[in-house]
Design an enzyme around this catalytic site. Structure first.
Site, PDB file in Angstrom:
ATOM      1  N   HIS A 139       0.856  -1.194   0.000  1.00  0.00           N
ATOM      2  CA  HIS A 139       0.000   0.000   0.000  1.00  0.00           C
ATOM      3  C   HIS A 139       0.885   1.235   0.000  1.00  0.00           C
ATOM      4  CE1 HIS A 139      -2.848   3.041   1.173  1.00  0.00           C
ATOM      5  NE2 HIS A 139      -2.280   3.222   2.348  1.00  0.00           N
ATOM      6  N   GLU A 169       1.368  -0.516 -22.740  1.00  0.00           N
ATOM      7  CA  GLU A 169       1.535  -1.789 -22.039  1.00  0.00           C
ATOM      8  C   GLU A 169       0.709  -1.929 -20.759  1.00  0.00           C
ATOM      9  OE1 GLU A 169       5.663  -2.970 -22.056  1.00  0.00           O
ATOM     10  OE2 GLU A 169       5.729  -2.602 -24.192  1.00  0.00           O
TER      11      GLU A 169
HETATM   12  P1  13P Z   1       0.762   2.832   9.189  1.00  0.00           P
HETATM   13  O1  13P Z   1       1.829   3.783   9.647  1.00  0.00           O
HETATM   14  O2  13P Z   1      -0.063   2.314  10.344  1.00  0.00           O
HETATM   15  O3  13P Z   1       1.322   1.713   8.340  1.00  0.00           O
HETATM   16  O4  13P Z   1      -0.261   3.631   8.295  1.00  0.00           O
HETATM   17  C1  13P Z   1       0.167   4.288   7.132  1.00  0.00           C
HETATM   18  C2  13P Z   1      -0.909   4.395   6.113  1.00  0.00           C
HETATM   19  O5  13P Z   1      -0.622   4.577   4.951  1.00  0.00           O
HETATM   20  C3  13P Z   1      -2.320   4.279   6.534  1.00  0.00           C
HETATM   21  O6  13P Z   1      -3.146   4.061   5.439  1.00  0.00           O
HETATM   22 ZN    ZN Z   2      -2.315   4.907   3.583  1.00  0.00          ZN
END
Ligand code: 13P
Ligand code: ZN
Length: 270
Positions: A139, A169
């Site tokens: 993420h 691509e």
């Molecule tokens: P954390 O520091 O708990 O990983 O959170 C960061 C974040 O991107 C929350 O969406």
């Molecule tokens: Zn985040």
């Protein structure tokens, strides 16, 4: 025991977090990564019988019992991982239907795994069912994908088609397209469940006005997936306000499907 900081999975994790920071995707503590590890992979580096402490997860995921993950810590900066891996990362093994995690290494300042642990673990469960080789959930907050969610419809087909049209691509790299969640409160089981549901049909899930989730078989591939989508979003943000004279047509995308033996998501091409 060998030095865990020399383990290939650790070296790769440190390189990846550093690289993501350098790309501007992870300001401050933004972003988090979880990497599924095999017991074989860690046994030479870690006594898996030695539990440092046990951390409740706040959710249930029986599929994950006995599974090991290397996970970024909550509140920790990707920028700093390379300088203090044992503070910013941890290795946990889930147990008790996924309701508890035994800490085996890391979070050495008393910290714990990312606040997005529910979204990570639930996404692992979802992706493993689609592809047993899936090992990574990533993420981050890439600026152009985020910007795009302010100015583009959040309709998944439209959002995907726009990204596909931005680089030849793209359809090859993410033929399943991009799923999109509306704004939701982060760090909750609810956003975790919603993300995992979206992960059933695509490896990329946009969190509107927040960031993106990617899943893949290794860190490199997952990084590349997000990198490709972010590049497409960057091009979109450069041209969205200009008259569009040329585009990649659906007919051309069908040629790409044949050339690269991929199948664009059903119903997404005319
Ligand atoms: P954390 O520091 O708990 O990983 O959170 C960061 C974040 O991107 C929350 O969406
Ligand atoms: Zn985040």
């Amino acid at each position: 025991m060998k030095d865990i900081l020399t383990a290939p999975f650790m070296v790769e994790m440190i390189r990846t977090t550093t690289n993501m920071y350098d790309h501007g995707w992870d300001e401050r503590n933004g972003g988090n990564i979880s990497l599924l590890l095999d017991e074989d992979e860690i046994s030479g580096y870690l006594d898996t019988g030695k539990v440092l402490r046990t951390i409740p997860t706040g959710f249930t995921a029986p599929e994950l019992d006995g599974k090991f993950f290397l996970v970024t810590g909550t509140g920790k900066y990707f920028k700093n991982v390379q300088y203090a891996p044992d503070v910013n990362l941890g290795i946990v093994r889930l147990k008790d239907q996924g309701q508890q995690a035994d800490l085996l290494w890391g979070y050495s300042d008393g910290g714990q795994f990312t606040s997005e642990f529910p979204a990570h673990m639930m996404s692992h469960v979802a992706r493993m069912k689609v592809n047993p080789e899936n090992r990574v959930v990533m993420h981050c907050h890439p600026a152009n994908l985020l910007a795009m969610t302010y100015v583009h419809t959040l309709d998944e087909r439209e959002f995907t088609r726009t990204l596909w049209q931005m680089c030849t691509e793209c359809v090859v790299v993410f033929p399943d397209g991009v799923n999109v969640l509306p704004w939701m409160l982060c760090g909750t089981n609810e956003i975790g469940e919603a993300t995992a549901e979206k992960m059933k049909t695509a490896r990329l899930v946009v969190w509107s006005l927040h960031g993106i989730y990617g899943a893949g078989k290794d860190l490199d591939e997952t990084f590349g997936l997000i990198e490709t989508a972010e590049k497409a979003a960057e091009i979109y943000m450069k041209i969205a306000h200009l008259p569009r004279i040329n585009t990649i047509t659906d007919e051309q995308m069908h040629l790409l499907e044949k050339r690269f033996s991929i199948q664009a998501r059903e119903g997404y091409l005319d």
